[in-house]
Design a protein around this motif. Structure first.
Motif, short mmCIF file in Angstrom:
data_model
loop_
_atom_site.label_atom_id
_atom_site.label_comp_id
_atom_site.label_asym_id
_atom_site.label_seq_id
_atom_site.Cartn_x
_atom_site.Cartn_y
_atom_site.Cartn_z
N GLY A 112 -2.29 -2.95 -0.65
CA GLY A 112 -2.10 -3.14 0.72
C GLY A 112 -3.52 -3.58 1.62
N SER A 113 -4.93 -3.58 0.72
CA SER A 113 -5.94 -4.08 1.61
C SER A 113 -5.76 -5.47 1.26
CB SER A 113 -6.95 -3.23 0.67
OG SER A 113 -7.19 -3.91 -0.52
N ASN A 114 -6.72 -6.15 2.11
CA ASN A 114 -6.68 -7.62 1.92
C ASN A 114 -8.30 -8.10 1.81
OD1 ASN A 114 -7.78 -8.11 4.57
ND2 ASN A 114 -5.69 -7.56 5.13
N ALA A 115 -8.48 -9.13 1.42
CA ALA A 115 -9.92 -9.69 0.93
C ALA A 115 -10.86 -9.70 2.21
CB ALA A 115 -9.62 -11.17 0.33
N ALA A 116 -10.01 -10.08 3.56
CA ALA A 116 -11.12 -10.00 4.53
C ALA A 116 -11.88 -8.70 5.02
CB ALA A 116 -10.07 -10.40 5.92
N ILE A 117 -11.07 -7.50 4.69
CA ILE A 117 -11.46 -6.35 4.92
C ILE A 117 -12.72 -6.12 4.02
CG2 ILE A 117 -11.18 -3.54 4.59
CD1 ILE A 117 -9.20 -4.80 6.17
N SER A 118 -12.53 -6.66 2.59
CA SER A 118 -13.75 -6.60 1.91
C SER A 118 -14.84 -7.27 2.36
CB SER A 118 -13.33 -7.19 0.41
OG SER A 118 -12.45 -6.39 -0.38
N SER A 119 -14.78 -8.61 2.83
CA SER A 119 -15.86 -9.28 3.21
C SER A 119 -16.44 -8.60 4.52
CB SER A 119 -15.33 -10.70 3.43
OG SER A 119 -14.35 -11.08 4.28
N LEU A 120 -15.55 -8.13 5.36
CA LEU A 120 -16.13 -7.33 6.55
C LEU A 120 -16.66 -6.33 6.25
CD1 LEU A 120 -12.96 -7.43 8.91
CD2 LEU A 120 -15.25 -8.15 9.53
N MET A 121 -16.50 -5.57 5.41
CA MET A 121 -17.03 -4.16 5.00
C MET A 121 -18.44 -4.58 4.17
SD MET A 121 -14.21 -1.55 3.94
CE MET A 121 -15.16 -0.08 3.76
N SER A 122 -18.48 -5.50 3.55
CA SER A 122 -19.45 -5.93 2.88
C SER A 122 -20.67 -6.42 3.76
CB SER A 122 -19.25 -7.09 1.88
OG SER A 122 -20.60 -7.80 1.61
N TYR A 123 -20.23 -7.07 4.84
CA TYR A 123 -21.22 -7.73 5.73
C TYR A 123 -21.69 -6.53 6.60
CZ TYR A 123 -22.96 -10.56 9.41
OH TYR A 123 -24.05 -11.14 10.39
N SER A 124 -21.00 -5.33 6.82
CA SER A 124 -21.57 -4.46 7.63
C SER A 124 -22.50 -3.60 6.84
CB SER A 124 -20.59 -3.58 8.37
OG SER A 124 -19.66 -3.12 7.33
N LEU A 125 -22.27 -3.42 5.26
CA LEU A 125 -22.89 -2.75 4.56
C LEU A 125 -24.26 -3.47 4.35
CD1 LEU A 125 -23.03 -0.41 2.15
CD2 LEU A 125 -22.50 -2.27 0.61
N GLU A 126 -24.23 -4.86 4.22
CA GLU A 126 -25.43 -5.36 4.11
C GLU A 126 -26.53 -5.35 5.32
OE1 GLU A 126 -26.48 -6.69 1.41
OE2 GLU A 126 -24.91 -6.08 0.36
N MET A 147 4.46 2.18 -3.67
CA MET A 147 4.88 1.26 -2.63
C MET A 147 4.56 1.74 -1.28
SD MET A 147 8.08 -0.89 -4.29
CE MET A 147 8.84 0.32 -5.40
N LEU A 148 5.09 3.01 -1.03
CA LEU A 148 5.03 3.51 0.43
C LEU A 148 3.67 3.42 0.67
CD1 LEU A 148 7.39 4.13 2.21
CD2 LEU A 148 7.00 6.58 1.58
N LEU A 149 2.93 3.95 -0.27
CA LEU A 149 1.42 4.21 0.01
C LEU A 149 0.91 2.67 0.43
CD1 LEU A 149 -1.02 5.96 -0.06
CD2 LEU A 149 -1.37 5.48 -2.11
N GLY A 150 0.98 1.72 -0.47
CA GLY A 150 0.59 0.36 -0.02
C GLY A 150 1.04 0.12 1.44
N LEU A 151 2.39 0.23 1.68
CA LEU A 151 2.67 -0.38 2.83
C LEU A 151 2.10 0.10 4.11
CD1 LEU A 151 6.47 -1.01 1.98
CD2 LEU A 151 4.41 -2.81 2.23
N LEU A 152 1.83 1.68 4.05
CA LEU A 152 1.57 2.30 5.02
C LEU A 152 -0.08 2.00 5.26
CD1 LEU A 152 3.17 6.14 4.50
CD2 LEU A 152 3.26 4.29 6.46
N THR A 153 -0.85 1.99 3.78
CA THR A 153 -2.05 1.47 4.14
C THR A 153 -2.16 0.29 5.19
OG1 THR A 153 -2.16 2.00 1.78
CG2 THR A 153 -4.15 1.27 2.74
N LEU A 154 -1.45 -0.89 4.67
CA LEU A 154 -1.25 -2.07 5.41
C LEU A 154 -1.14 -1.77 6.93
CD1 LEU A 154 -1.48 -4.98 4.99
CD2 LEU A 154 0.80 -4.91 5.00
N VAL A 155 -0.10 -1.10 7.18
CA VAL A 155 0.23 -0.92 8.66
C VAL A 155 -0.66 0.03 9.26
CG1 VAL A 155 2.79 -2.07 8.28
CG2 VAL A 155 2.42 0.45 8.37
N GLY A 156 -0.73 1.21 8.63
CA GLY A 156 -1.45 2.36 9.23
C GLY A 156 -2.72 2.29 9.49
N LEU A 157 -3.49 1.79 8.61
CA LEU A 157 -4.99 1.89 8.88
C LEU A 157 -5.47 0.51 9.22
CD1 LEU A 157 -5.92 3.87 5.82
CD2 LEU A 157 -5.54 4.61 7.99
#
Lengths: 150, 501
Positions: B267-281, B151-161
């Motif tokens: 802790g990651s969210n769908a917007a991150i996925s779509s952003l990363m996919s866009y830059s990958l494309e 749980m701590l890892l998830g929360l830190l991913t969210l706020v930390g990164l």
């Protein structure tokens, strides 16, 4: 006169919140049956929150960059206050007038600036009755009602 | 292969008339929530929890998860047609999607997005089908220390990164944790922070918090900026040109894999996925300059990624009982309301339930494909409802929804209060998602920490001595160091952390 940045005030609110919780945690017992008690987690959390709020206030105070989003002013402030006031009044009158009547008044007030009054009455009454029908009749949930049952 | 027969069994219960109807209702509400401004998936699912009180648990969760993955489809339509994202995961779709619409190719953009979404969604559900039982098996070996560190890892991913500022992220997270302490402590029975209020004895209801922080605050934020409606573009021709098929399907493939993998990270969210996919494309493209001027890959990749993500992010919920985003946290709340505890035991104790939900997601995705390919034009009309008419009604619906949880006006008052807090958090860039997630996990975090320390003989060091929790703890520390370092260097890559889904 140099005014404080809005962020500082928000940080202060967090600071006060965390100090209140910190003081409260001191009254809970730190140890319990299995080692640690109900006071342990809150004390550490609120303690950390105190420190973090201070950090935030300090960095906001020091930062040179202008606020990207200033406090609401003018129409925005008026709109927000109006929405909030309407909701609070709604909360106050709904136990007396019942759901349908208070909701009609609530919608009428919020739509007042956008629609002419006769159209507005139609929308407000229609939407309130519709919501009442959906929630109270179709989904059969309890709504606050007046003595006539609506 | 055992999964397959269980899945077939799941289809049996998912294919009853009631369940199909509620699945269709769920995905339709999801579409609406995705399209309408001011109402996101968090408030959408939270508002409907009280409605599900009288339903069978299976039916309830089928409908609520339908809202969740359905909203991913809906957001695309407004992004493409009127350049206004209905939800945050479709923000990036505006860039090329709306350009395509301006060139008269709105139909193609929507068609490709629908096909991509469908493939991404189905692959994610297949992943859930085959990975779920394995992960759940793995999860049964988790003790309190493992849960705590995860749980701590998830929360830190969210706020930390992902946030704009580490301090703000941490404040938001700890604020949520502190709020979760209000009420009676389940372990000791001690009454904490109720300030003498009867209503606070049971704690703050999660739905009240979620509707306030996400729903009301959004409406307040919109109060200042009148929304200008663009006239939606016409939809004609749903399929790409012949020479675009290959690059489009490549993008869909890449988007699926990327979204699925990111979706597994707590802790990651769908917007991150779509952003990363866009830059990958954009990186993969032979001619990157086409991006921003209506490149079909810029729609196909991200739209696929966010749907693959939303499916994959249900995996940690079903197998470990951990929500990775606020909407999933609401669904977790619904599990608990219906007397189910999500977690590794669910696959063995309630297999009928789990497999019926998974089967319903296949059905839901097919329904959404139909909604979005031939019927996209119908949904686009919904986007035309003027906002000034919509927001008072949404406010009213939020009030009613909150009231019905406990039949209490106090709750509605709390919702308004959280609306104001959420408004200011948005203004000052505090990640609301962090507050909501920690609020849900608060009790679990506290119990698992106290239990870990109770079985430990050397304090917190214990967490590092067990293989799984040790690895997770090291990861937590790495993320913390990395984020402090990037904060000091002021080199934080800004990734939107404050998104609903």
């Amino acid at each position: 006169m140099k005014t404080w940045k809005a962020g500082v005030w928000f940080g202060l609110a967090f600071l006060i919140f965390s100090i209140i919780f910190f003081i409260q945690s001191l009254t809970l017992s730190y140890s319990g049956a299995d080692g640690l008690g109900p006071g342990f987690f809150p004390l550490w959390l609120s303690g950390m929150l105190v420190i973090l709020s201070l950090c935030y206030i300090y960095t906001t105070f020091k930062s040179e960059e202008s606020e990207s989003e200033p406090m609401p002013r003018g129409t925005e402030l008026k709109n927000i206050v109006f929405i909030l006031a309407s909701m609070l009044i709604y909360l106050g009158v709904v136990p007396l007038l019942g759901f349908v009547l208070s909701s009609t008044i609530f919608l009428f007030a919020l739509l007042f600036r956008y629609y002419r009054w006769h159209l507005n009455i139609g929308i407000s009454v229609g939407a309130s009755l519709f919501l009442f029908w959906i929630f109270a009749k179709v989904l059969s949930v309890t709504l606050p009602v007046n003595e006539f049952g609506w | 292969m055992e999964s397959l027969s269980l899945l077939l069994h799941g289809f049996e219960s998912a294919l009853t008339l009631t369940n199909i109807i509620y699945c269709v209702i769920g995905v339709s509400i999801g579409m609406l929530v995705g399209i309408l401004p001011g109402l996101g998936p968090v408030s959408g699912t939270a508002l409907l929890i009280p409605v599900t009180f009288g339903m069978e648990p299976v039916t309830a969760i089928i409908m609520l998860s339908g809202i969740y993955y359905g909203s991913m489809y809906g957001g695309t339509i407004t992004s493409v047609l009127i350049n206004t994202p209905g939800e945050s995961a479709s923000v990036i779709t505006c860039i090329d999607g709306h350009q395509l619409a301006k060139q008269g190719r709105a139909g193609t953009a929507l068609g490709v997005a629908a096909i991509g979404s469908f493939i991404g969604g189905i692959v994610a559900v297949l992943g859930l089908t085959f990975l779920g039982p394995v992960l759940a098996e793995f999860g049964t070996r988790f003790g309190p220390p493992e849960y705590f560190t995860l749980m701590l890892l998830g929360l830190l991913t969210l706020v930390g990164l992902m946030g704009k500022s580490l301090v703000r992220g941490l404040i938001a997270a700890i604020f949520g944790l502190t709020l979760s302490l209000i009420g009676m402590d389940p372990a000791s029975g001690a009454i904490r922070f109720t300030f003498g209020q009867q209503e606070l004895l049971g704690g703050i209801d999660f739905t009240v918090l979620a509707i306030g922080l996400f729903g009301i605050s959004e409406i307040l934020s919109n109060a200042g900026n009148p929304t200008n409606m663009e006239k939606p573009a016409k939809i004609q021709g749903l399929f790409p040109k012949k020479e675009e098929w290959l690059p489009t399907s490549m993008s869909i493939g890449r988007g699926t894999i990327l979204g699925f993998l990111i979706g597994l990270i707590p802790g990651s969210n769908a917007a991150i996925s779509s952003l990363m996919s866009y830059s990958l494309e954009k990186k993969r493209a032979k001619d990157p300059s086409r991006f921003g001027k209506g490149a079909i890959e810029g729609v196909a990749g991200p739209e696929t990624a966010n749907n693959a993500h939303s499916g994959a992010s249900l995996i940690p919920l079903f197998t470990l009982g951990l929500p990775s985003s606020p909407t999933i946290a609401v669904i977790l709340g619904a599990f608990i309301v219906h007397g189910l505890t999500p977690g590794p035991a669910l696959f063995t104790s309630n297999p009928d339930f789990i497999w019926a939900i998974i089967a319903s997601m296949f059905i839901g995705n097919v329904v959404l494909l139909i909604f979005n390919l031939p019927l996209a034009g119908v949904w686009a009309k919904v986007a035309l409802i003027p906002y000034q008419l919509l927001f008072p009604i949404l406010l009213l619906v939020c009030c009613v929804g909150t009231y019905t949880i406990n039949n209490s006006l106090w709750d509605v008052g709390m919702m308004v209060l959280f609306g104001v807090i959420g408004y200011f958090m948005k203004k000052f860039d505090f990640p609301i998602a962090a507050t909501v997630l920690t609020f849900v996990l608060g009790a679990q975090l506290e119990t698992s920490l106290i239990q870990s320390l109770a079985i430990s003989e050397n304090g917190l060091l214990f967490l590092f001595l067990r293989p799984i929790s040790g690895t997770l703890s090291v990861l937590c520390i790495l993320i913390l160091i990395l984020s402090i370092f990037s904060a000091l260097k002021k080199k934080r890559a800004y990734l939107a952390s404050d998104v609903e889904v």
